[in-house]
Design an enzyme around this catalytic site. Structure first.
Site, PDB file in Angstrom:
ATOM      1  CB  SER A   1      38.493  37.788  48.544  1.00 31.14           C
ATOM      2  OG  SER A   1      37.136  37.739  48.853  1.00 31.14           O
TER       3      SER A   1
ATOM      4  CE1 TYR B   1      39.217  31.889  49.310  1.00 28.19           C
ATOM      5  CE2 TYR B   1      37.537  33.409  50.151  1.00 28.19           C
ATOM      6  CZ  TYR B   1      38.421  33.014  49.154  1.00 28.19           C
ATOM      7  OH  TYR B   1      38.517  33.777  48.012  1.00 28.19           O
TER       8      TYR B   1
ATOM      9  CE  LYS C   1      41.770  34.375  48.301  1.00 31.09           C
ATOM     10  NZ  LYS C   1      42.704  33.988  47.237  1.00 31.09           N
TER      11      LYS C   1
HETATM   12  P1  NAD Z   1      38.942  28.587  40.574  1.00 30.45           P
HETATM   13  O1  NAD Z   1      38.816  27.509  41.589  1.00 30.45           O
HETATM   14  O2  NAD Z   1      38.128  28.501  39.339  1.00 30.45           O
HETATM   15  O3  NAD Z   1      40.478  28.762  40.142  1.00 30.45           O
HETATM   16  C1  NAD Z   1      41.543  28.513  41.020  1.00 30.45           C
HETATM   17  C2  NAD Z   1      42.494  27.562  40.313  1.00 30.45           C
HETATM   18  O4  NAD Z   1      43.615  27.299  41.168  1.00 30.45           O
HETATM   19  C3  NAD Z   1      41.851  26.230  39.967  1.00 30.45           C
HETATM   20  O5  NAD Z   1      42.046  25.991  38.590  1.00 30.45           O
HETATM   21  C4  NAD Z   1      42.612  25.238  40.832  1.00 30.45           C
HETATM   22  O6  NAD Z   1      42.719  23.980  40.195  1.00 30.45           O
HETATM   23  C5  NAD Z   1      43.943  25.925  41.037  1.00 30.45           C
HETATM   24  N1  NAD Z   1      44.668  25.538  42.246  1.00 30.45           N
HETATM   25  C6  NAD Z   1      44.204  25.502  43.525  1.00 30.45           C
HETATM   26  N2  NAD Z   1      45.186  25.144  44.367  1.00 30.45           N
HETATM   27  C7  NAD Z   1      46.300  24.960  43.610  1.00 30.45           C
HETATM   28  C8  NAD Z   1      47.628  24.561  43.907  1.00 30.45           C
HETATM   29  N3  NAD Z   1      48.019  24.269  45.155  1.00 30.45           N
HETATM   30  N4  NAD Z   1      48.522  24.463  42.893  1.00 30.45           N
HETATM   31  C9  NAD Z   1      48.144  24.730  41.618  1.00 30.45           C
HETATM   32  N5  NAD Z   1      46.891  25.097  41.277  1.00 30.45           N
HETATM   33  C10 NAD Z   1      45.983  25.208  42.270  1.00 30.45           C
HETATM   34  O7  NAD Z   1      38.663  29.968  41.327  1.00 30.45           O
HETATM   35  P2  NAD Z   1      38.461  31.438  40.747  1.00 30.45           P
HETATM   36  O8  NAD Z   1      37.059  31.836  41.004  1.00 30.45           O
HETATM   37  O9  NAD Z   1      39.014  31.538  39.391  1.00 30.45           O
HETATM   38  O10 NAD Z   1      39.355  32.243  41.776  1.00 30.45           O
HETATM   39  C11 NAD Z   1      40.701  32.595  41.508  1.00 30.45           C
HETATM   40  C12 NAD Z   1      41.277  33.297  42.721  1.00 30.45           C
HETATM   41  O11 NAD Z   1      40.473  34.435  43.016  1.00 30.45           O
HETATM   42  C13 NAD Z   1      41.290  32.445  43.987  1.00 30.45           C
HETATM   43  O12 NAD Z   1      42.474  32.732  44.704  1.00 30.45           O
HETATM   44  C14 NAD Z   1      40.080  32.932  44.752  1.00 30.45           C
HETATM   45  O13 NAD Z   1      40.225  32.766  46.139  1.00 30.45           O
HETATM   46  C15 NAD Z   1      40.068  34.410  44.375  1.00 30.45           C
HETATM   47  N6  NAD Z   1      38.737  35.017  44.504  1.00 30.45           N
HETATM   48  C16 NAD Z   1      37.670  34.440  43.864  1.00 30.45           C
HETATM   49  C17 NAD Z   1      36.408  34.998  44.026  1.00 30.45           C
HETATM   50  C18 NAD Z   1      35.208  34.367  43.380  1.00 30.45           C
HETATM   51  O14 NAD Z   1      34.092  34.590  43.851  1.00 30.45           O
HETATM   52  N7  NAD Z   1      35.353  33.594  42.299  1.00 30.45           N
HETATM   53  C19 NAD Z   1      36.236  36.149  44.810  1.00 30.45           C
HETATM   54  C20 NAD Z   1      37.356  36.718  45.403  1.00 30.45           C
HETATM   55  C21 NAD Z   1      38.611  36.141  45.244  1.00 30.45           C
HETATM   56  N1  UFG Z   2      22.994  33.291  47.991  1.00 30.64           N
HETATM   57  C1  UFG Z   2      21.752  32.672  48.051  1.00 30.64           C
HETATM   58  N2  UFG Z   2      21.672  31.371  47.658  1.00 30.64           N
HETATM   59  C2  UFG Z   2      22.748  30.652  47.225  1.00 30.64           C
HETATM   60  C3  UFG Z   2      24.004  31.292  47.173  1.00 30.64           C
HETATM   61  C4  UFG Z   2      24.089  32.611  47.583  1.00 30.64           C
HETATM   62  O1  UFG Z   2      20.757  33.289  48.434  1.00 30.64           O
HETATM   63  O2  UFG Z   2      22.598  29.460  46.900  1.00 30.64           O
HETATM   64  C5  UFG Z   2      23.085  34.707  48.388  1.00 30.64           C
HETATM   65  C6  UFG Z   2      24.021  34.962  49.563  1.00 30.64           C
HETATM   66  O3  UFG Z   2      23.335  34.820  50.781  1.00 30.64           O
HETATM   67  C7  UFG Z   2      24.494  36.386  49.278  1.00 30.64           C
HETATM   68  C8  UFG Z   2      24.511  36.455  47.736  1.00 30.64           C
HETATM   69  O4  UFG Z   2      23.649  35.414  47.294  1.00 30.64           O
HETATM   70  O5  UFG Z   2      23.552  37.316  49.763  1.00 30.64           O
HETATM   71  C9  UFG Z   2      25.889  36.235  47.152  1.00 30.64           C
HETATM   72  O6  UFG Z   2      26.415  35.020  47.670  1.00 30.64           O
HETATM   73  P1  UFG Z   2      27.766  34.374  47.080  1.00 30.64           P
HETATM   74  O7  UFG Z   2      28.035  33.132  47.856  1.00 30.64           O
HETATM   75  O8  UFG Z   2      27.670  34.264  45.606  1.00 30.64           O
HETATM   76  O9  UFG Z   2      28.832  35.513  47.374  1.00 30.64           O
HETATM   77  P2  UFG Z   2      29.378  36.083  48.758  1.00 30.64           P
HETATM   78  O10 UFG Z   2      29.480  37.551  48.596  1.00 30.64           O
HETATM   79  O11 UFG Z   2      28.598  35.605  49.900  1.00 30.64           O
HETATM   80  O12 UFG Z   2      30.817  35.450  48.829  1.00 30.64           O
HETATM   81  C10 UFG Z   2      31.672  35.380  47.691  1.00 30.64           C
HETATM   82  C11 UFG Z   2      32.750  34.352  47.965  1.00 30.64           C
HETATM   83  C12 UFG Z   2      33.610  34.827  49.082  1.00 30.64           C
HETATM   84  C13 UFG Z   2      34.187  36.146  48.709  1.00 30.64           C
HETATM   85  C14 UFG Z   2      33.083  37.123  48.401  1.00 30.64           C
HETATM   86  C15 UFG Z   2      33.638  38.437  47.935  1.00 30.64           C
HETATM   87  O13 UFG Z   2      32.164  33.111  48.297  1.00 30.64           O
HETATM   88  O14 UFG Z   2      34.661  33.955  49.287  1.00 30.64           O
HETATM   89  O15 UFG Z   2      32.247  36.610  47.385  1.00 30.64           O
HETATM   90  O16 UFG Z   2      34.512  38.236  46.899  1.00 30.64           O
HETATM   91  F1  UFG Z   2      34.900  36.615  49.709  1.00 30.64           F
END
Ligand code: NAD
Ligand code: UFG
Length: 348
Positions: free
Chosen positions: A129, A153, A157
């Protein structure tokens, strides 16, 4: 013969979109998910969207920390590579429950890597991330920036990235690609799969979407006093289907010799403010999003966006969707599925 890919967390948001692209790309796909933050309905819908390719998808409700269950799976199927999405991802919850996050994300990953090694499967793509860049001093963020973690969190990562670098140093047969996602949004254009977080959404677009369908009264904007064009935080939003294609590009890269352990940003390289994102969503949906301006959210960075040069050069991958496309597809999903995959539930 078709390659077989294990996708952990494949029922989740990014996972389900990637599984669909894998199937359409001719891969045989096995999903492992404990459904902690997802629904098996997502798997059923991916299967339907994939048409004839849907028969190449199988699902196992397994927690990654259940080593005997993973062992059994690896004994029954020879995997060519693993895409590892499974993990918990709520920053605030990770501060409240650090051990849950370390246990789930780190123990889960170590268990997976151990079983992979024991079965001679040493190719993995891992979901890292942009959180590992913390509050960057300059933008765009390049892959060489110093790494930091501001919460448990983020530390999971960072530690998993380090674990991957270490396993490669110890055994050069490993091929590892770490993908640092910026801010995934949007949904498949069918509106049939999308993001359905359990509980109150932490991230901007799932929250905006729930306001638009009437589940929440207003969006709280976390800070309008940043040093940005309109005072609100700036991020690099990237369409989830572009991300899905980024994983296929990473799998192709794993086929090259001497990959070692490589890291790539997946973003668009463009910064968009909260207010710009809300305006784009209002335009796409025709819905007014009421705003409540509040203070900054602790730990939030001001401006974060990616340098995309390395992914373009080495993965031959470039995001093709813009903010309007992302909002159109987000709204298509939201309007067709106002309560996600579940029945209406007023408790969340
Ligand atoms: P998500 O929660 O929709 O998907 C993650 C999945 O993993 C879920 O279906 C959950 O049930 C499963 N899971 C969690 N722990 C588990 C375990 N111990 N065993 C088996 N399954 C398990 O999240 P997402 O947005 O699809 O994110 C996928 C990956 O990408 C995550 O590792 C997340 O940290 C990373 N990521 C997400 C974002 C974002 O903003 N969505 C940004 C950067 C990185
Ligand atoms: N924001 C609001 N109101 C909300 C939610 C978010 O104003 O209810 C703002 C935040 O302050 C930020 C922007 O919208 O300025 C984006 O916020 P997100 O929470 O959607 O995304 P972030 O970049 O803060 O964080 C997300 C994940 C992190 C990850 C990061 C980069 O939560 O775990 O994206 O992948 F690391």
């Amino acid at each position: 013969m078709a390659k077989t890919i294990l996708v952990t967390g494949g029922a989740g948001y990014i996972g389900s979109h990637t599984v669909l692209q894998l199937l359409l790309g001719g891969f045989s796909t096995v999903v492992v998910d404990n459904l902690d933050n997802s629904s098996e309905i997502a798997i059923d819908r991916v299967r339907e969207l994939a048409g004839d390719f849907g028969r190449n998808l199988s699902f196992h409700k397994i927690d990654l920390r259940d080593k005997p269950a993973l062992e059994k799976l690896f004994s029954a199927t020879k995997f060519d590579a693993v895409i590892h999405f499974a993990g918990l991802k709520a920053v605030g919850e990770s501060v409240q429950k650090p051990l849950l996050y370390y246990n789930n994300n780190i123990v889960g990953t170590i268990t997976l890597l151990e079983v992979m090694a024991a079965h001679g499967c040493k190719k993995i793509v891992f979901s890292s991330s942009a959180t590992v860049y913390g509050w960057p001093k300059v933008v765009p963020c390049t892959e060489e920036f110093p790494l930091v973690a501001a919460n448990p969190y983020g530390r999971t990562k960072l530690y998993i990235e380090e674990i991957c670098r270490d396993i490669y140093r110890s055994d050069s047969e490993w091929k590892v690609i770490l993908l640092r996602y910026f801010n995934p949004v949007g949904a498949h254009h069918s509106g049939y799969i999308g993001e359905d977080p359990h509980g109150i959404p932490n991230n901007l677009m799932p929250f905006v979407q729930q306001v638009a369908v009437g589940r929440r009264p207003a969006l709280t904007v976390f800070g309008n006093d940043y040093n940005t064009k309109d005072g609100t935080g700036v991020r690099d939003y990237v369409h989830v289907d572009d991300l899905a294609h980024g994983h296929i590009a990473a799998l192709n890269k794993l086929e090259e010799a001497n990959i070692g352990c490589e890291v790539y940003n997946l973003g668009t390289g463009k910064g968009t403010s909260v207010l710009e994102m809300v305006a784009a969503f209002e335009k796409a949906s025709g819905k007014k999003i009421p705003l409540v301006i509040a203070g900054r959210r602790p730990g939030d960075a001001e401006v974060v966006y990616a340098s995309t040069d390395k992914a373009e050069r080495e993965l031959n991958w470039k995001a093709k969707y813009n903010i309007d496309d992302m909002c159109r597809d987000q709204w298509n999903w939201a309007s067709k599925n106002p309560y996600g995959y579940g029945p209406q539930d007023n408790s969340s």
